[in-house]
Design an enzyme around this catalytic site. Structure first.
Site, PDB file in Angstrom:
ATOM      1  N   ASP A   1       0.852  -0.981  -0.033  1.00 10.42           N
ATOM      2  CA  ASP A   1       0.070   0.018   0.105  1.00 10.42           C
ATOM      3  C   ASP A   1       0.841   1.301   0.015  1.00 10.42           C
ATOM      4  OD1 ASP A   1      -2.346   1.555   0.438  1.00 10.42           O
ATOM      5  OD2 ASP A   1      -2.063   1.702   2.559  1.00 10.42           O
TER       6      ASP A   1
ATOM      7  N   THR B   1      -3.273   5.671  -3.767  1.00  9.51           N
ATOM      8  CA  THR B   1      -2.190   6.199  -2.903  1.00  9.51           C
ATOM      9  C   THR B   1      -0.894   6.068  -4.009  1.00  9.51           C
ATOM     10  OG1 THR B   1      -1.856   4.367  -1.767  1.00  9.51           O
ATOM     11  CG2 THR B   1      -3.079   6.305  -0.628  1.00  9.51           C
ATOM     12  N   THR B   2      -0.697   4.904  -4.676  1.00  9.09           N
ATOM     13  CA  THR B   2       0.554   4.870  -5.287  1.00  9.09           C
ATOM     14  C   THR B   2       0.588   5.683  -6.421  1.00  9.09           C
ATOM     15  OG1 THR B   2       0.285   2.579  -4.556  1.00  9.09           O
ATOM     16  CG2 THR B   2       1.930   2.627  -5.936  1.00  9.09           C
TER      17      THR B   2
ATOM     18  N   ASP C   1      -8.999   0.526   2.279  1.00  7.12           N
ATOM     19  CA  ASP C   1      -9.222   0.879   0.811  1.00  7.12           C
ATOM     20  C   ASP C   1     -10.480   0.545  -0.032  1.00  7.12           C
ATOM     21  OD1 ASP C   1      -6.580   1.888   1.069  1.00  7.12           O
ATOM     22  OD2 ASP C   1      -5.514   0.522  -0.374  1.00  7.12           O
TER      23      ASP C   1
END
Length: 560
Positions: free
Chosen positions: A61, A94-95, A394
C-alpha cells in the site's frame, strides 16, 4: 565601487536557488516515485519495512510504505504528504498519485533546460488539467449502486492489486456490507457515509480469515463490571448510555474536610451512600437491562445495579459509545437526573459477552437498523491482520466513493491513455498556442506512466505493448482498451470488468498535477535555520539566571 562581499545569511545556512533548487525538487520527486513504482498493479511486489520499534510492516500500500519512510528533502516530504491526503480523501490511488506527481515533475525538466520560465510550464499544466477533466467526464458512465454484483466487481478490481485478493471476494463483501450498513439517506439525494467514525475494525488473532464478518451491531473488548453476578446474555435488551461517572463526586481540587466528631464522619459516608443510591434509583426507574458508561462505576453503585438485575459496563471509549448509540437507537445521557424514556435504546436484538481466546468481548448485535457496525477480522498473525485491515480500508473507501458519486471509468491505464490521446489531438488542433504547447503535451506523455508501469510490473515487453495500446486508442474513439495487469496483454477493460471510481481517478490526476505545479514554483531552498532557543554561532554564553520560582525548570530542579 566593489567592497568586501556582504554575508546576509548565517555561515552554517545552506541555500539552493534558481535552477539548482528546481532540479533538486525534480530529483526528489523522481526518487520518491521510484520507491513505490513496483507496488502498482496486480503483480505488485511487497515492501518490508522495519519501523522504529523494531516491528516489521509487510505491505504494498503506497501510503503505508511512505508513512514509515523518514526523508530529509523538503520536496520529498511534500510529495509523501500527497499520498496521505489521497488516502484520507478517497481511500485509494495512493501509489498512482505519487508515481504521477514524480512523472509530472520529470516531464518539466527538458522545458526548464530550454530556459522556459516555470510559470509558463505551470500555465501549460493547468490548461492540460482542465482538458483532462473534460476528457474523463466523457469516458465516465453512471452505475446503479443497488446492483450488488456490479458493486462487487468494482471493489474487487480496485483491491485486486492487494495481498487479500487471494481470498476471493471476501474483503469486497465485507467492505460493501459495512458501507451499506453505515449509509444514511438525508433525502434530496444527499447521503452521509462516515466509515471512519461508525465502521470500526476489530482485529482478533486466531481463527481463519474466512471467519471475518460484518456484525449487525457493535462489539468491543470489555466485560461486565461484576462478572459473577451480572447477566452476560440478554435478548432484546433495553440499553442506557451515560457519559457521567456513577461514583461520588470528588472535589475539583484538593479538598480538606476537618471532622471534629466521629458522628460527622459517619454522616459524610452516609451522604455519599445516599447520593449513590438516589442516582441508581433514578436509573433503575427506567428498567434498563444494560447500563454502559464512559466513566467509572463505584463498587456500591455496582451493588445496587446487581440487585436490580442490571448488567453494567464501565470506562468505554467515547467513539464506541457513539457507535452503540447509532446501532441501538439510544441517546447518550450526561446526567442521571435527565434520563427520559426516549433515551433508552431498544434497537438491539442481543447483548452478549463472549470469551474469544483469553479476552472477553461484548457483542451488541442483531440490531434492527444498525447505522454503525463492527467488522471482526480473524487471521493467523498480527502482521496478516494489519495488512488485511489496510486492504479493507481501501475497499471501504472505494465502495463509499461509488455510493456518493456513482460514476465509473475503465481501469488498467485505459483512462490515462485516452486522456493522453485527447490532449495530443487538442494540441495538434491548435487548442493551445505558443510556448505553453510543450508543457501541455508533456502532461499527456507523463500520464502514460501508469500503463507503462503496469506493463513493467508484470514483465511484458514495455515498448511493444505501449505502442500497440497507443495505436488501439488512436484508431477508435472512446476506446476502453487497457493493460491486463496479470498477463500484460492489451484487453478491453469493459470485457475484463476492471473499473475505477470516477472520484478516485479525478482526485489522483488533480492532486499530482497541482503538486507538480507547486514544486515547480519553488526557486529557493534555505536550510539550516536555527531554532529560536538554540544559540547561534558567535553568541556569547548567557549570564546565569536567578531562579525566582517563575522560570524554574522542574526537570532541572530534581537532584541527579
Amino acid at each position: 565601487m566593489m567592497g568586501a562581499p556582504v554575508t546576509v545569511l548565517q555561515a552554517n545556512t545552506k541555500r539552493d536557488s534558481g535552477k539548482k533548487a528546481q532540479y533538486g525538487n525534480i530529483m526528489a520527486g523522481k526518487a520518491v516515485a521510484d520507491i513505490v513504482r513496483t507496488t502498482l498493479g496486480p503483480r505488485a511486489m511487497l515492501k518490508m519495512l522495519l519501523d522504529a520499534n523494531g516491528g516489521i510492516v509487510l505491505t504494498n500500500d503506497g501510503n503505508a510504505i511512505l508513512r514509515e519512510i523518514d526523508v530529509s528533502h523538503p520536496a520529498a516530504k511534500s510529495i509523501i504528504e500527497l499520498s496521505r491526503t489521497q488516502d484520507e480523501e478517497v481511500g485509494d490511488g495512493t501509489t498512482s498519485v505519487i508515481i504521477l506527481a514524480g512523472e509530472m515533475l520529470a516531464a518539466a525538466e527538458p522545458h526548464l533546460e530550454r530556459h522556459l520560465h516555470p510559470t509558463t510550464i505551470i500555465r501549460g499544466y493547468v490548461r492540460a488539467l482542465e482538458d483532462a477533466v473534460k476528457i474523463i467526464d466523457e469516458v465516465a458512465f453512471p452505475i446503479d449502486t443497488n446492483d450488488r454484483k456490479q458493486m462487487l466487481n468494482i471493489v474487487n478490481s480496485c483491491i485486486g492489486t492487494k495481498f487479500t485478493m487471494r481470498f476471493g471476494s471476501l474483503i469486497a463483501d465485507l467492505a460493501l456490507d459495512a458501507v451499506q450498513t453505515v449509509k444514511v439517506e438525508h433525502g434530496e439525494g444527499r447521503r452521509e457515509i462516515d466509515i471512519k467514525k461508525y465502521a470500526k475494525v476489530e482485529k482478533i488473532p486466531g481463527g481463519a480469515i474466512e471467519d471475518s464478518r460484518v456484525l449487525k451491531g457493535v462489539m468491543f473488548e470489555k466485560d461486565v463490571v461484576v462478572p459473577a453476578r451480572m447477566r452476560r446474555k440478554i435478548e432484546n435488551p433495553r440499553i442506557l448510555l451515560l457519559d457521567c461517572p456513577l461514583e461520588y463526586k470528588k472535589g475539583e481540587n484538593q479538598t480538606n474536610v476537618e471532622v471534629m466528631r466521629e458522628e460527622d464522619w459517619a454522616t459524610l459516608l452516609k451522604m455519599e451512600e445516599e447520593w449513590i443510591q438516589k442516582t441508581c434509583d433514578q436509573i433503575v426507574a427506567f428498567k434498563p437491562d444494560v447500563v454502559i458508561t464512559e466513566k467509572g462505576i463505584s463498587d456500591l453503585a455496582a451493588h445496587y445495579l446487581v440487585k436490580a438485575g442490571i448488567s453494567a459496563i464501565r470506562r468505554l471509549r467515547k467513539t464506541d459509545n457513539n457507535r452503540i448509540a447509532r446501532a441501538a437507537g439510544a441517546t447518550i445521557v450526561s446526567r442521571p437526573d435527565e434520563i427520559r424514556e426516549s433515551d433508552i435504546g431498544t434497537g438491539a436484538g442481543l447483548f452478549e459477552v463472549r470469551k474469544i481466546g483469553d479476552e472477553f468481548y461484548t457483542f451488541i448485535v442483531d440490531c434492527q437498523e444498525p447505522k454503525a457496525c463492527s467488522i471482526v477480522l480473524r487471521g493467523a498473525s498480527k502482521d496478516v491482520l494489519n495488512e488485511v485491515e489496510r486492504n479493507l480500508h481501501d475497499a471501504m473507501g472505494v465502495a463509499r466513493n461509488v455510493c456518493l458519486d456513482p460514476r465509473l471509468v475503465p481501469g488498467g491505464g485505459a483512462v490515462e491513455m485516452a486522456v493522453s490521446r485527447g490532449l495530443a489531438e487538442r494540441a495538434e488542433a491548435g487548442a493551445v498556442e505558443g510556448v505553453e504547447q510543450g508543457p501541455y503535451r508533456a502532461v499527456g506523455q507523463a500520464l502514460e506512466v501508469i500503463p507503462r508501469t503496469l506493463a513493467q510490473n508484470c514483465g511484458a515487453n514495455v515498448i511493444r505493448t505501449l505502442t500497440k495500446l497507443r495505436a488501439r486508442h488512436a484508431e477508435q474513439k472512446g476506446c476502453t482498451a487497457g493493460i491486463d495487469g496479470n498477463s500484460g496483454q492489451i484487453v478491453d477493460m469493459k470485457e475484463l470488468g476492471v473499473w475505477e471510481p470516477y472520484q478516485v481517478k479525478i482526485q489522483t490526476i488533480k492532486t499530482s498535477i497541482e503538486a507538480a505545479t507547486l514544486l515547480l514554483r519553488i526557486d529557493d531552498i534555505v536550510s539550516g535555520l536555527k531554532k529560536r532557543d538554540k544559540m547561534a554561532p558567535g553568541q556569547s554564553q548567557p549570564q546565569p539566571q536567578m531562579d525566582d520560582g517563575e522560570n524554574v525548570d522542574s526537570e532541572r530542579m530534581l537532584a541527579e
